[in-house]
Design an enzyme around this catalytic site. Structure first.
Site, PDB file in Angstrom:
ATOM      1  N   HIS A  58      -3.685  -5.535   1.101  1.00 36.22           N
ATOM      2  CA  HIS A  58      -3.431  -5.888   2.488  1.00 36.22           C
ATOM      3  C   HIS A  58      -3.870  -7.329   2.731  1.00 36.22           C
ATOM      4  CE1 HIS A  58      -2.412  -1.893   4.054  1.00 36.22           C
ATOM      5  NE2 HIS A  58      -3.370  -1.399   3.286  1.00 36.22           N
ATOM      6  N   CYS A  73       0.836  -1.211   0.000  1.00 33.87           N
ATOM      7  CA  CYS A  73       0.000   0.000   0.000  1.00 33.87           C
ATOM      8  C   CYS A  73       0.871   1.261   0.000  1.00 33.87           C
ATOM      9  CB  CYS A  73      -0.970  -0.032   1.181  1.00 33.87           C
ATOM     10  SG  CYS A  73      -2.367   1.102   0.984  1.00 33.87           S
TER      11      CYS A  73
END
Length: 507
Positions: free
Chosen positions: A443, A330
């Site tokens: 994630h 991310c």
């Protein structure tokens, strides 16, 4: 109407979240439909539900313990700090706006209707709701607008158990002092005390417990020992950053950024035999390792500045020259690119910063937040070193404000095939020409058993080590940990008294 039990603490990090999870699992084991609830959570660890809505990770952990699907109703308000004075306010799973502490304090009364509505929805679906407070109920300057501690208990007519952490010392004073600062009605609502994180001989403690009961006129319902239970933690107050799991043939270093988010991504790595997982904290060096992971963050530009300030970028470049693996998740993926732009200054005071330049991408921070559950397939044209990752299916979730552009001469890492259950085809991430650097927005990618096994074996092969054949199923591992936690707490607390307390408050 559901029975209720509220867990409040004398301070932050006394173990409220874990005890709520324990009660959720105990009640589930006893045959009840259970749901956790926390009206307002402040944490950078979050999760995306099936509907693409964001909620605090602690309530997800508690929902897992309760054996129910996570829902934003369990955490109507999530505050995600982006600086010392500003937080992104997530209301019912969606970004509402960024607010200062003063603005949010004034805004609190408007949130009461949402909190009550979400609580009532859970109450209709459940036999028992276990409510978690935040910080301490004795913050006397915040009492008039409290929506998470005694204000919440009064709104729902819930009995309160007060938890103190004996491991830090001063537990008797913290319990007595907390009760002293509550008003008479609030003190009356506290139905018992729990001493948490005890180490030592309980017989030595017992006289103190009797003296405490005489002073505060509250029963001590139990003493819970210090337990190292491996479940997802709420935020950076964890001590997990300051310990390594074991010695290992493969060493993975995760950079503990100032605004690190979703560090729960890396816990599965710590459960793999032969893997040493450690965090690089402020002022520490990365030193030699086999894999560097740059994690997600709530302030990508600000944390990249800090990374450069402490010259960790120079260490990363040296490890890159040595052929080590560099991975970004991310915000960490964004940092690996050539530049990050924040034209609207959503997350930073800077409008642009030069990235680490290890991946051929650039990123623009946008006003719209992506929050999705995803299923993806690792692409089959990755470099030779990543051969065994090709075509592996992974599941996880996205939480990001930025969009990254991959330059034409570079390869994406995977293709997302489903977002929130809908079929789609969107490329994700990027990989370097030699495969030693890659990043992704997904994630939870290391919770995928096949993916994490093959990745670790790739690293082991690069070191001339034999592969590991099997690793634990992380979801099954957590289920066993919830049962272990419940067993410890059930043996430590007078559960008969807890049930009687809840019955006295039945509406």
């Amino acid at each position: 109407m559901a029975l209720k039990l509220m867990i409040q603490g004398t301070a932050s990090s006394v173990g409220k979240s874990l005890l709520v999870a324990a009660f959720c699992r105990i009640f589930k084991q006893d045959g009840y439909r259970v749901a956790p609830f926390k009206s307002q959570n402040m944490a950078l660890n979050s999760y995306i539900t099936d509907e693409g809505l964001e909620m605090g990770r602690a309530q997800v952990m508690q929902a897992e313990a309760a054996g129910v699907k996570p829902s934003y109703h369990m955490n109507p308000i999530l505050l995600k700090p982006s600086s010392d004075r500003m937080s992104q306010v997530i209301l019912r799973g969606k970004v509402y706006k960024n607010m200062s502490a003063t603005e949010y304090h004034k805004f609190k009364p408007e949130l009461l209707k949402f909190i009550k509505e979400d609580f009532d929805i859970l109450a209709k679906q459940s036999d028992i709701i276990v409510i978690e407070g935040a910080g301490s109920p004795a913050e006397i300057n915040l009492r008039d607008r409290d929506i998470v501690n005694m204000g919440m208990a009064e709104m729902t007519n819930a009995p309160v158990l007060l938890v103190g952490d004996i491991d830090k010392g001063g537990v008797f004073a913290s319990i007595a002092g907390t009760l002293l600062l509550l008003n008479e009605d609030e003190r009356r609502r506290i139905e018992g005390v729990i001493i948490n994180k005890f180490r030592g001989d309980i017989e030595i403690l017992k006289p103190g417990l009797r003296m405490l009961e005489d002073i505060v006129h509250k029963k001590v319902l139990g003493v819970v020992p210090y337990v190292d239970v491996h479940v997802d933690e709420e935020d950076g107050a964890t001590d997990r950053f300051y310990r390594t799991n074991a010695k290992g043939d493969v060493e993975i270093a995760v950079i503990n950024l100032p605004h690190i988010s979703n560090f729960t991504d890396f816990e599965p790595l710590a459960k793999i035999p032969g893997v040493k997982l450690r965090y690089v904290n402020k002022g520490e060096r990365i030193n030699d390792c086999d894999v560097v992971i740059i994690p997600g963050t709530k302030n990508t530009i600000g944390d990249l500045q800090v990374l450069k300030q402490y010259k960790l970028d120079e260490e990363i470049f040296e490890l890159r020259k040595k052929g080590k693996f560099i991975v970004g998740i991310c915000g960490g993926y964004q940092m690996l690119g050539k530049s990050i732009k924040d034209p609207n200054q959503i997350e930073s005071s800077l409008k642009e910063i030069e990235g680490l330049g290890l991946l051929n991408i650039d990123t623009v921070i946008e006003t719209e937040k992506t929050t999705t559950q995803v299923k993806a397939v690792v692409l089959d044209n990755l470099p030779q070193v990543l051969l065994s990752l090709r075509n592996i299916i992974v599941e996880g979730y996205e939480i990001h404000m930025g969009k990254s552009r991959i330059f034409e001469d570079s390869k994406p890492f995977s293709v997302i095939t489903y977002r929130n259950g809908e079929k789609i085809e969107v490329y994700d991430g990027c990989v370097s020409d030699d495969g030693k650097v890659f990043g992704t927005y997904i994630h939870g990618i290391f919770e995928n058993r096949e993916f994490v096994r093959e990745f670790i074996n790739i690293v082991r092969k690069s070191k001339g080590l034999s592969p590991v054949d099997e690793i634990i199923d992380y979801k099954e591992f957590k289920e066993r940990e919830y049962d272990r936690l419940a067993d410890i707490v059930r043996k430590s607390i007078d559960m008969k008294e807890v049930y009687e307390i809840m019955e006295r408050y039945r509406d």
